[in-house]
Design a protein around this motif. Sequence first.
Motif, PDB file in Angstrom:
ATOM      1  N   MET B  34       0.838  -1.203   0.000  1.00  0.00           N
ATOM      2  CA  MET B  34       0.000   0.000   0.000  1.00  0.00           C
ATOM      3  C   MET B  34       0.873   1.254   0.000  1.00  0.00           C
ATOM      4  SD  MET B  34      -3.479   0.483   0.921  1.00  0.00           S
ATOM      5  CE  MET B  34      -4.290   2.047   0.651  1.00  0.00           C
ATOM      6  N   LYS B  36       3.776   1.571  -1.285  1.00  0.00           N
ATOM      7  CA  LYS B  36       4.410   1.761  -2.580  1.00  0.00           C
ATOM      8  C   LYS B  36       3.426   2.245  -3.633  1.00  0.00           C
ATOM      9  CE  LYS B  36       8.181  -0.345  -4.067  1.00  0.00           C
ATOM     10  NZ  LYS B  36       9.251   0.404  -3.428  1.00  0.00           N
ATOM     11  N   LEU B  37       2.213   1.728  -3.572  1.00  0.00           N
ATOM     12  CA  LEU B  37       1.274   2.047  -4.648  1.00  0.00           C
ATOM     13  C   LEU B  37       0.359   3.229  -4.317  1.00  0.00           C
ATOM     14  CD1 LEU B  37       0.331  -1.485  -5.990  1.00  0.00           C
ATOM     15  CD2 LEU B  37       1.936   0.165  -6.913  1.00  0.00           C
ATOM     16  N   GLY B  38       0.277   3.575  -3.057  1.00  0.00           N
ATOM     17  CA  GLY B  38      -0.448   4.791  -2.711  1.00  0.00           C
ATOM     18  C   GLY B  38      -1.953   4.663  -2.746  1.00  0.00           C
ATOM     19  N   THR B  39      -2.603   5.816  -2.708  1.00  0.00           N
ATOM     20  CA  THR B  39      -4.054   5.846  -2.534  1.00  0.00           C
ATOM     21  C   THR B  39      -4.822   5.437  -3.780  1.00  0.00           C
ATOM     22  OG1 THR B  39      -3.963   8.169  -3.076  1.00  0.00           O
ATOM     23  CG2 THR B  39      -4.037   7.623  -0.756  1.00  0.00           C
ATOM     24  N   ASN B  40      -4.166   5.451  -4.934  1.00  0.00           N
ATOM     25  CA  ASN B  40      -4.909   5.159  -6.159  1.00  0.00           C
ATOM     26  C   ASN B  40      -4.874   3.694  -6.559  1.00  0.00           C
ATOM     27  OD1 ASN B  40      -6.007   7.646  -6.798  1.00  0.00           O
ATOM     28  ND2 ASN B  40      -4.053   8.381  -7.580  1.00  0.00           N
ATOM     29  N   ALA B  41      -4.218   2.864  -5.748  1.00  0.00           N
ATOM     30  CA  ALA B  41      -4.029   1.467  -6.130  1.00  0.00           C
ATOM     31  C   ALA B  41      -5.338   0.685  -6.077  1.00  0.00           C
ATOM     32  CB  ALA B  41      -3.014   0.824  -5.206  1.00  0.00           C
ATOM     33  N   THR B  42      -5.497  -0.198  -7.018  1.00  0.00           N
ATOM     34  CA  THR B  42      -6.656  -1.086  -6.993  1.00  0.00           C
ATOM     35  C   THR B  42      -6.315  -2.287  -6.104  1.00  0.00           C
ATOM     36  OG1 THR B  42      -5.830  -2.293  -8.900  1.00  0.00           O
ATOM     37  CG2 THR B  42      -7.307  -0.461  -9.354  1.00  0.00           C
ATOM     38  N   PRO B  43      -7.334  -2.949  -5.545  1.00  0.00           N
ATOM     39  CA  PRO B  43      -7.075  -4.113  -4.697  1.00  0.00           C
ATOM     40  C   PRO B  43      -6.290  -5.196  -5.440  1.00  0.00           C
ATOM     41  CG  PRO B  43      -9.358  -3.434  -4.485  1.00  0.00           C
ATOM     42  CD  PRO B  43      -8.750  -2.582  -5.574  1.00  0.00           C
ATOM     43  N   LEU B  49       1.287  -7.057  -6.111  1.00  0.00           N
ATOM     44  CA  LEU B  49       2.562  -6.578  -5.588  1.00  0.00           C
ATOM     45  C   LEU B  49       2.955  -7.343  -4.328  1.00  0.00           C
ATOM     46  CD1 LEU B  49       4.923  -4.694  -5.787  1.00  0.00           C
ATOM     47  CD2 LEU B  49       3.641  -2.970  -4.545  1.00  0.00           C
ATOM     48  N   ARG B  50       1.952  -7.610  -3.479  1.00  0.00           N
ATOM     49  CA  ARG B  50       2.219  -8.363  -2.257  1.00  0.00           C
ATOM     50  C   ARG B  50       2.783  -9.739  -2.592  1.00  0.00           C
ATOM     51  NH1 ARG B  50      -3.001  -7.328  -0.068  1.00  0.00           N
ATOM     52  NH2 ARG B  50      -2.716  -5.151   0.437  1.00  0.00           N
TER      53      ARG B  50
END
Lengths: 511, 301
Positions: B34, B36-43, B49-50
Amino acid sequence: MKKYFACFLLLVSAMTALCACEGGTKDPEDNTKGGAVVVGITQDLDSLDPHKAVAAGTREVLYNIFEGLVKSDKDGKLVPAVAESYEISADGTKYTFVLRSGVKFHNGETVTADDVVYSLNRCAGRLETPDPEVQVVAAFSVISDITASKGSDGKDVITVTLSTPNTELIGYFTCNIIPKNYDNQAKSPVGTGPFKFVSYKPMDSLVMERYDDYYGTKAHLQKVTFSISESTDAAFLKLQAGNIDIFPYLTVDQAEQLKDKFNIEVGSMSLVQGLFLNNAVKPFDDVRVRQAVNYAVDKNEILQMLNGGYGTAIGSGMYSTFGLYYDSSLENAYPHDEAKAKQLLQEAGYADGFTFTVKVPSNYTYHVQTAEVLANQLKKVGITMKIELIEWATWLSDVYKGHNCDATIIGLDSQLAPSDILKYYIGGSTKNFINYKSDDFDAKYNEAMATVDTDRKVALYHELQKCLSDDAASVFLQSPSLMVAVAKGLTGYTFYPVYVQDMASVEWATK
Amino acid sequence: MKWIRKGVAVLIAVLALSFVTFLAFQILPGDQAMLKLGTNATPEALEALREEMGLNDPFLVRYGRWLGGVFTGNFGESSNYKMPVTELLWQVLPNTLLLAAISILMILLIAFPLGLLYARFPGSAVDRTGAMLNQTMMAVPAFFLGLLISVVLGLWLRMFSPGAFVSYDESLSGCIVYLIFPALAIALPKAAMTVRFLRSALLTERAKDYVRTARSKGLSENKVLLLHMLPNALPGVRTFIGVIVSEIIAGSIVVEQVFGVNGLGRLLVRSISNRDYNVVQAIVLYIGIVVLLVNSGMESE
């Protein structure tokens, strides 16, 4: 701790007052060196690959190295960059870009249609083997096809086809163009911007140099160093010692102390700063309580205390950069009125007030200070706001993703698309961290995004802002001002409605 | 044999330490993907990424993987800086070590003469003024002292330029000259503590019989102090200095931040807030080893 802090402030201001007498520290020789400038930043970079950079603090630096098909000008209008022109089909399902010919990457390669298609696909998450660290532009999910072809005059044309109409997608084509066959982007980034990357040292600095083969107006400065400090205090010392020429995040007090040595320029942060209330938890599930909090807050006092009077109070989830789409009539929807607040609280059954906790990310001093002012204001109508400082990582996972809070204070930034700044309020969306729920809003939002007719679109966006205001979805505070210290002798510092530190326009005035 | 036993003890302690650190990040809120990808990341993007970062594996599997790497000399990659942890540490560790060396030197240079002086004339005006000064120095928080030094010595007296730190690999001499000032901020409070400790250790010795014997042999008071009392007071002081030394080598977080020194302490804080596990693990391991080694080395036998 408070006591130390007060002592410290007193001491520092006393000392700065004394230092101020010493005059400028800048070595006058610097002005003739062809121009080197040091810009102070307070956040280390999260990635040098522009598609992986998430932090606004990183994007504002990389702006100088990278460009998209289009880029924002200082008024928030999109102007062609790597593309020479673009066209959006009348039904909003097809975007056509004509590429500028002869644009060169910093490694000397010419930008090809392949590079552009690759970059767009990478941002859209459409590559065959996507890199999971790339921040996929969610709005690009409507793209069904990206193709390259040759126009009648031999120029490269990129056609982007959408599965559902969206007339606002153009704001996202600022997505940076990078070379396709280059895999060292994260260490030695290569773009098309007016500056090229020279070196980066973790926790220390990033250095860039003017790119002499830039197709557009070339930069004036020969060299720009972004110098990383751990905190505003450390940066402030560097400023006073003359080791930084430009520093963009001054507090009011710091600006006051520096005004003899530096030019202080004031712009806007282009953020929706708010006290965001969790609409799903008690007592904020009651619209009357949310309205009461709105009436209890004195936005003018916040502007005075935090910005020295600068900044703009807002009344809904948008700020004035959005031009026509922005509804300024809502700015005074909830004038400061403690009596009314108390009355609403009584109606909602909270005649004696209530207590709630606001979670504030501790790395944002500005929001922390806002919280302190707000706590005082709410106290006057009987509401006790407890401030809980949390780490940014915790904010992301707890508040943003987990929706686990009564309230939070944060600033929301946006792409240059009105739908982008309002995306946080769509029912059921993972981004809807305040759990706002309005079917009316959702329906209008979808309609607005697809609407082609400007008048209708403007009307819809105004209605959307009205929804948020009427429902008192949260307390929309302000678009804060941005105070920048610029060394005397430097001219051309320009503010943008998006997060960038454009160094191409900056130059040392000739003596 | 004794050294082997000590070595094994250190090894076990370090292992336990690394395990606890690893565990702490389990409990700490905050999702690396989260961040790394910030607030705009999709689930879906977060999940992908995880998976890629191996965050979905069970705790013990990840710990085992890390530990296996360490035994083969591989500390992994920094998730934030995209470079091997060892390379990253090489950029900052020498700065911190230089800072530590200068600080320790300063402490010794300040503490021993003063401690001996105060113990030579206990209760005198010198001793009393010294005690007051000492008390003040010990009470000043490090960040405040750091700011004070920056403002007074840096901005007023222009003895150095705050924030203009140069790393050791750019200019070793420039680095050392700059580090004198942050070192002062570290050394003063610690020197004050050492002075106090040394003085009281010496005074304890003073009441002992051998001191009277030495005096009755006709030795001068100075000689009694230096040749008889000091050697006997040293073991205790040595342990005390050991604690200080290991604290300093671990990196002074506050002072490094105030002076903009590119060191271990700064890297540690930053890596914790970035949830850059590999870097944190490596630094904690380093600190642990230093503390254990210095302490077991300094311990009186």
